[in-house]
Design a protein around this motif. Structure first.
Motif, PDB file in Angstrom:
ATOM      1  N   SER A  83       0.807  -1.219   0.000  1.00  0.00           N
ATOM      2  CA  SER A  83       0.000   0.000   0.000  1.00  0.00           C
ATOM      3  C   SER A  83       0.837   1.265   0.000  1.00  0.00           C
TER       4      SER A  83
ATOM      5  N   ARG B 285      -4.768  -4.310   3.022  1.00  0.00           N
ATOM      6  CA  ARG B 285      -4.249  -3.342   2.050  1.00  0.00           C
ATOM      7  C   ARG B 285      -5.333  -2.355   1.634  1.00  0.00           C
TER       8      ARG B 285
ATOM      9  N   ASP C 206      -5.071   1.589   2.070  1.00  0.00           N
ATOM     10  CA  ASP C 206      -5.219   2.482   0.912  1.00  0.00           C
ATOM     11  C   ASP C 206      -6.208   3.604   1.212  1.00  0.00           C
TER      12      ASP C 206
END
Length: 222
Positions: A35, A110, A114
């Motif tokens: 990320s 992730r 994000d």
């Protein structure tokens, strides 16, 4: 259900919990790297992490068997160095469950990371916080719902794992037999009633895990 059947349920749940706890720090670290960082080979790592989701589980189990068997590179090293046997033991069960559960944890964690505003992390750095402190005081707290949701999904996946487990751990009653393996064996033996009892327990545990995961995901979006 008899006490023996409940022991099987407890063994499977215990192996799934152990596998989830083992992959949790590694999965969160991989999710953070995917990320927040760019490096050569990132696409390859993303692909390898996601492979167990799309490959037949028996193929994943076959790869693990070749790697961790007594003659495999990792298996021979573990045996010669530490005297540890992996294949056809409870360790093989944990290994199979961990590998199959990892992709779901990484993908959910992730996605959560994000969604964390990078400006907040940058502000923490300008105030003197190092990368570890930024991660533990900004990134992880803001992404915790997604990480927990991924952890629950990983646990649910571990509970239902069959293909990789049967390949590397086999079916040794009282040692490596899990719920999914037991269900398969019972159907083969024509004991459908017992198989349906195990199936019901598996479905309830999976339903609770997924429902909690969805609730956490919706809460994070809100």
């Amino acid at each position: 259900m008899t006490s023996e059947e409940w022991r099987l349920v407890g063994f499977t749940a215990g192996m799934a919990v152990l596998a989830t706890l083992l992959v949790l720090p590694f999965g969160v670290a991989v999710a953070w790297l995917l990320s927040r960082r760019s490096w050569p080979g990132k696409t390859l790592v993303e692909t390898l992490v996601s492979m167990p989701l799309v490959m037949p589980p028996v193929v994943t189990g076959l790869i693990l068997l070749q790697l961790f068997g007594r003659r495999g590179p990792l298996g021979s090293w573990l045996w010669e160095t530490f005297g540890i046997e992996v294949v056809f033991t409870w360790k093989a069960v944990v290994l199979a469950l961990s590998v199959m559960a990892l992709p779901l944890l990484v993908r959910a964690a992730r996605a959560a990371m994000d969604g964390v505003d990078g400006r907040l992390e940058q502000q923490a750095r300008t105030l003197g916080a190092g990368e570890w402190r930024v991660f533990f005081t900004v990134t992880l707290p803001l992404a915790k719902r997604g990480v927990l949701a991924g952890t629950l999904l990983a646990f649910a996946r571990a509970l239902g794992e069959f293909g990789a487990t049967i390949m590397i751990a086999g079916n040794i009653p009282g040692k490596t037999t899990t719920l999914s393996v037991a269900i398969y064996n019972l159907v083969q033996l024509g004991e459908d009633g017992k198989a349906w009892r195990f199936a019901a327990v598996s479905a309830v545990l999976a339903f609770i895990s997924v429902a909690l995961s969805e609730r956490l995901t919706r809460g994070g979006r809100a």
